[in-house]
Design an enzyme around this catalytic site. Structure first.
Site, PDB file in Angstrom:
ATOM      1  CG  PHE A 195      37.034  39.748  41.810  1.00  0.00           C
ATOM      2  CD1 PHE A 195      36.300  38.580  41.872  1.00  0.00           C
ATOM      3  CD2 PHE A 195      36.558  40.782  41.022  1.00  0.00           C
ATOM      4  CE1 PHE A 195      35.120  38.423  41.161  1.00  0.00           C
ATOM      5  CE2 PHE A 195      35.379  40.643  40.291  1.00  0.00           C
ATOM      6  CZ  PHE A 195      34.660  39.460  40.366  1.00  0.00           C
ATOM      7  CB  SER A 196      40.524  42.648  47.475  1.00  0.00           C
ATOM      8  OG  SER A 196      41.616  42.771  48.353  1.00  0.00           O
ATOM      9  CG  ASN A 197      44.416  37.926  45.777  1.00  0.00           C
ATOM     10  OD1 ASN A 197      43.543  37.114  45.498  1.00  0.00           O
ATOM     11  ND2 ASN A 197      45.307  38.343  44.882  1.00  0.00           N
ATOM     12  CB  ILE A 205      39.027  41.830  50.847  1.00  0.00           C
ATOM     13  CG1 ILE A 205      39.063  43.351  50.711  1.00  0.00           C
ATOM     14  CG2 ILE A 205      37.677  41.357  51.403  1.00  0.00           C
ATOM     15  CD1 ILE A 205      38.733  44.113  51.977  1.00  0.00           C
TER      16      ILE A 205
END
Length: 303
Positions: free
Chosen positions: A65-67, A69
């Site tokens: 859920f990386s911002n 990425i």
């Protein structure tokens, strides 16, 4: 990347105490590369493209859920640069289409390579191997934190921010708080609200900043990526009261802790506090999917 012409609003948050609290809406700077991610990537990508690489290629790291990425994928699409995400969690291979963050990143052209958590934990070795495999690629660390990122954070500050006594930001990998510390006015205290367990953070921030004008405050609230019912209630009430959306991993935890510190009289009377909204709202859809599966309360905006 160009410096946007948009004027970022600084919004007052009314309080009953003799303290003023404001939030700077950096989440509005770009629809997909929001908040601190925009400025952490600013010098990284510009310096790389100035070298005129024959086939520009960006590689970076992140979780499901990386911002970061999501932001790098959007940057790649906007800049016409190919991107590769090294994703923590081999079990996501073949299932990423059901993850809102990764699906959007893929729609923006990012390719993925899924690695085990053990492999991911040794990012120095991963980076070394990737640089050999892709010698002309720009490899950006997890969260985007490096010297170029710290340099870019200076753009969060301007003439309007000079009058504040405290500058507050959520802390993941430390780049944003280091940048605020490095470029803050002499009279300003920088407060970083940690949402991760990382004993090396203070040393990292001090090395990147070169100053000792900051404090790191624990705001984990269950640990990184954990979302408590209390945090959900706070985020929903904050939106109802002030009309501002917060994310559950970073800004929600920071603002809740700031409110607690105000109630505990941590700040002297007449203090002027500025909190930075560093984005992260893209992750709410995925967070709500997880909460829904567990029959828990959801983050609700506009309801």
């Amino acid at each position: 990347m160009k410096i946007p012409e948009i004027q970022i609003p600084i919004i007052p948050i009314p309080l009953e105490k003799n303290i003023t609290l404001f939030i700077k809406r950096e989440d509005l700077i770009h629809p997909e590369i929001s908040g601190n991610k925009f400025w952490k990537l600013f010098y990284n990508i510009n310096h790389y493209l100035e070298k005129n690489p024959e086939k520009p290629f960006i590689i970076t790291f992140g979780g499901a859920f990386s911002n970061h990425i999501a932001a790098v994928a959007a940057l790649g699409k906007e800049s016409g640069v190919s991107t590769l995400g090294i994703i923590r969690g081999e079990e996501l291979h073949g299932r990423w289409q059901y993850n809102p963050t990764l699906k959007t990143a893929a729609d923006n052209g990012m390719e993925f390579r899924f690695v085990t958590r053990q492999e991911y934990s040794d990012k120095n070795q991963l980076t070394e191997n990737l640089q050999i495999e892709f010698p002309h690629a720009l490899i950006i660390p997890e969260g985007g934190t490096n010297k170029n990122a710290v340099k870019g954070i200076q753009y969060l500050l301007n003439n309007e921010t000079k009058s504040f006594d405290y500058l507050c930001t959520a802390v993941g990998t430390g780049g944003t708080v280091a940048g605020l510390s490095r470029f803050a006015e002499q009279h300003q205290k920088v407060l970083g609200f940690k949402v991760v367990i990382d004993q090396s953070l203070e040393k990292t921030v001090a090395e990147l900043s070169g100053k000792n004008n900051f404090d790191l405050i624990d705001a984990q609230d269950g640990g990184y990526g954990k979302i408590t019912d209390e945090n959900i209630r706070f985020i929903n009430e904050f939106y109802q009261n002030f009309g501002i959306e917060l994310d559950p991993i970073y800004t929600g935890k920071m603002m809740r802790k700031i409110f607690e510190l105000i109630e505990e009289d941590y700040f002297p009377e007449k203090s002027r506090i500025l909190a930075f909204h560093t984005g992260g709202l893209q992750g709410i859809e995925g967070a709500n999917e997880m909460l829904r599966k567990k029959n828990r309360a959801l983050i609700q905006f506009g309801k």
